[in-house]
Design a protein around this motif. Structure first.
Motif, short mmCIF file in Angstrom:
data_model
loop_
_atom_site.label_atom_id
_atom_site.label_comp_id
_atom_site.label_asym_id
_atom_site.label_seq_id
_atom_site.Cartn_x
_atom_site.Cartn_y
_atom_site.Cartn_z
N ARG A 1 26.56 37.80 -12.41
CA ARG A 1 25.54 37.73 -11.19
C ARG A 1 25.21 36.12 -11.14
O ARG A 1 24.66 35.45 -11.85
N LEU B 1 15.88 29.99 -6.77
CA LEU B 1 16.99 30.66 -7.22
C LEU B 1 16.97 31.17 -8.73
O LEU B 1 16.43 30.66 -9.47
N ALA C 1 25.80 28.65 -3.52
CA ALA C 1 26.31 29.54 -2.47
C ALA C 1 27.74 29.80 -2.79
O ALA C 1 28.06 31.29 -2.51
N GLY D 1 28.87 29.92 -6.13
CA GLY D 1 28.98 30.47 -7.41
C GLY D 1 29.88 29.64 -8.37
O GLY D 1 30.45 30.16 -9.18
N GLU E 1 21.21 33.28 -7.04
CA GLU E 1 20.94 33.62 -5.82
C GLU E 1 19.50 33.59 -5.41
O GLU E 1 18.44 33.34 -6.22
#
Length: 666
Positions: free
Chosen positions: A49, A65, A505, A507, A52
């Motif tokens: 995950r 984030l 953005a 990862g 984000e």
């Protein structure tokens, strides 16, 4: 980007994001994980995950984030110590030597896997009797001795969390780690042998636990005190306990428990080159999988001869390199390895060659700084004084290897034919990310080459666009392996901010190193991003200038630091350690010769503005030169954190050199 989850029995959410290449990558790591013994199989191989936006804004109006979540082998259970010891005994290899220990004084032990199993079992029972259980933290402040490996495996065996601290660290550095981890137990020693003398240790340990902390006991290994002289060691009754009275008296039978794959295994503190050190948390199943797989790939080029291999990683056991390639990787693979307590030049500069010959070392993994020291002591190689014919693989770690040192290393230690696995990785990644393979036919001296299977990297600019060959950029880990650190102990926000925010953005993990591709697409590591000099608009790598300096016959080691310059922004200031034969050369002659040499090797823009001859360079325990300290010493500004230095006296020695220069100019 959402959540990517892959497994065999669990439903796969956001399956569209898991493309065939990603599925193949995960399948590769599942195959490697099956090399280990699992009590319960995993149901989900990998969940990722990324960071984000949460929909909230911070005080500056920037999007908040989430902290990335990494998980490997969910639902699977195993015992790390069983995989490193017991399973080899159960397979009938109990009589195989696990550890050849050599003390600095010349004392030696050969410990078989069966003996190691009994020792670890005793230590595990002793820990349990002291109230240590799953999730408790144990700080280990020991030199490179067998007890260090025994207690490390025992902590893992009972599901507790270990944090090893370099035995040369100060009491203040130890105090920080004891307090930050909230450790219940400190394991230390009365002293250690270093550079030919017994160095007291217990006093520093006492000072470290004198304040407010959670330590309940201090377990002390008798190393420098003779039997019957225990009373000479400072002691706090009720808190302090002798190893030989507690561990040696415990039962040597212990049944290990299986723990979840994501159970924390250890906390590894970074060097602390900026700010307070970060405690990186590594977990059990994923870390052991990658440690075991990469050790096997890098150091065993001939599977048919694997049982005859003798591995030697020269790192201090407190460094992440030793965790992966001196404890967990080699032992999980059931190999024989060497551990050495002392310094490489005691009592003579060829001590390492002597050890290679004595134990028939086949893979020798060390730091570029040690290679340069050996090159200085034996510029024409060790000759026929020691038999190094057993060496089949050489390896380097810590920083990019200077090409001149690389050629000397392979030519004189590897007989000109041994492959050199010039590895690049970090405390954060837990295991090697980039390296040549021992099966490669050709090598580029000092080149990190390409990613290992199951991981991938990119070199990008500030906007995340991949840079063309020859252009310096940021190296990022695009796909991390199972050994990746999961968080910063007690500070997940720092984990996000330090490693994931810049390229959230995409990862990607920001490694903090600069790098460039060559025309073949191979990767060259250029040092820390903050070690890049900007001279009159030109970005110059410290590693490249240092390599040019080391290629000069007078120089054995070099550290290049940016210092302020009113016209060009940065000036290149070089700190050099000279070979003995250059010691009497006038300073002006040294400066001009080295400036001209760098101009020839790289170009006039890279010429050092100043050259300072010093007796040593400040280095972390992993062998990285602390260039930030060189800048601060030269400019006379306050020094930052120095707790990570393995040779703190170097700071004072450099300061004295600079002060003498100032007095001579006044």
């Amino acid at each position: 980007m959402g959540v990517i989850t892959t497994g065999t029995t669990a439903p796969r959410r956001h399956q569209a994001a898991a493309d065939p290449a990603e599925q193949a990558r995960i399948a590769y790591w599942e195959e490697q994980a099956r090399r280990l013994d699992w009590v319960t199989p995993w149901h989900t191989a990998h969940t990722w995950r990324p960071a984000e936006p949460t929909g909230e804004l911070d005080a500056d109006g920037e999007p908040v984030l989430s902290v990335p979540r990494i998980e490997w082998f969910a639902g699977g259970t195993l015992n790390v110590a069983h995989n490193c010891v017991d399973r080899h005994v159960a397979a009938g290899r109990g009589d195989k030597v696990a550890l050849y220990f050599e003390g600095e004084r010349g004392d030696r032990r050969a410990i078989t896997y069966a003996e190691l199993q009994r020792e670890v079992s005793r230590a595990a029972n002793a820990l349990t009797a002291l109230g240590i259980g799953k999730g408790d933290r144990v700080v280990v402040y020991l030199p490179v001795i067998p007890e260090t490996i025994v207690i490390t495996l025992a902590v893992a065996r009972i599901g507790a969390i270990h944090s090893l601290v370099f035995g040369g660290f100060s009491a203040e550095a130890l105090r920080f780690r004891v307090e930050d981890t909230g450790a219940k137990l400190l394991v230390t020693t009365d002293g250690q042998f270093r550079r030919g003398r017994a160095v007291p240790v217990k006093a520093d340990a006492d000072a470290a636990v004198a304040g407010e902390n959670a330590v309940e006991h201090v377990l002390v290994v008798r190393r420098t005190t003779s039997p019957g002289e225990e009373h000479t060691v400072a002691w706090t009754p009720g808190r302090d306990l002798w190893w030989h009275e507690v561990v040696d008296a415990a039962s040597d039978v212990h049944v290990p428990e299986a723990f979840d794959a994501e159970t924390p295994l250890f906390i590894m503190y970074t060097s602390g080159t900026t700010g307070r050190p970060k405690g990186l948390v590594h977990t059990s199943g994923g870390y052991l999988t990658q440690a075991s797989a990469t050790h096997d790939l890098l150091f065993h080029p001939d599977p048919a001869r694997r049982d005859q291999d003798v591995h030697w990683c020269t790192a201090d056991l407190a460094w992440v390199t030793a965790h992966t390639y001196e404890i967990y990787g080699p032992l999980s693979n059931g190999v024989t390895q060497v551990i050495y307590e002392g310094t490489p030049d005691t009592p003579h500069p060829g001590r390492h060659f002597e050890i290679i010959e004595r134990y028939g070392v086949t893979s020798y993994y060390t730091a570029p700084t040690l290679v340069r020291s050996l090159m200085a002591a034996f510029p024409d190689g060790p000759g026929d004084r020691w038999d190094l014919g057993t060496v089949r693989v050489l390896g380097t770690v810590g920083e990019a290897t200077n090409p001149e040192a690389w050629r000397w290393f392979r030519g004189h230690v590897g007989a000109g034919t041994a492959p050199v696995v010039d590895t690049w990785w970090q405390s954060e990644t837990g295991a090697t990310v980039l390296s040549p393979r021992p099966t490669d036919a050709e090598f580029k001296p000092g080149c990190a080459a390409r990613p290992l299977p199951g991981v991938s990297t990119r070199i990008v600019d500030d906007e995340g666009q991949e840079v063309p060959p020859g252009v310096q950029g940021y190296i990022v880990v695009e796909k991390t392996g199972p050994a990746m650190a999961r968080t910063v102990w007690g500070d997940p926000q720092r984990y996000l901010d330090s490693y994931w925010r810049k390229f959230a953005a995409q990862g990607w993990f920001l490694a903090g190193d600069g790098a460039r591709y060559d025309e073949d697409g191979d990767t060259w590591i250029l040092g820390r991003i903050d070690d890049v000099l900007n001279v009159a608009g030109h970005r110059l790598s410290t590693i490249e200038i240092e390599s040019a300096l080391v290629s000069h016959p007078w120089v054995v080691e070099a550290g290049v630091a940016p210092t302020a310059h009113p016209r060009t922004g940065h000036a290149v200031t070089a700190f050099v350690v000279l070979r003995p034969e250059a010691g009497g050369t006038p300073a002006t002659e040294i400066t001009e010769a080295l400036r001209a040499h760098v101009a020839r090797e790289i170009g006039p823009i890279a010429k050092p503005a100043d050259v300072v001859v010093v007796p040593d360079l400040p280095k972390t325990r992993s062998g990285k030169i602390m260039r930030r300290l060189l800048t601060q010493l030269y400019e006379g500004t306050p020094l930052g954190d120095t707790t990570s230095l393995q040779n703190e006296p170097a700071v004072g020695a450099i300061a004295a050199v600079l002060a003498a220069r100032t007095e001579g100019q006044s």
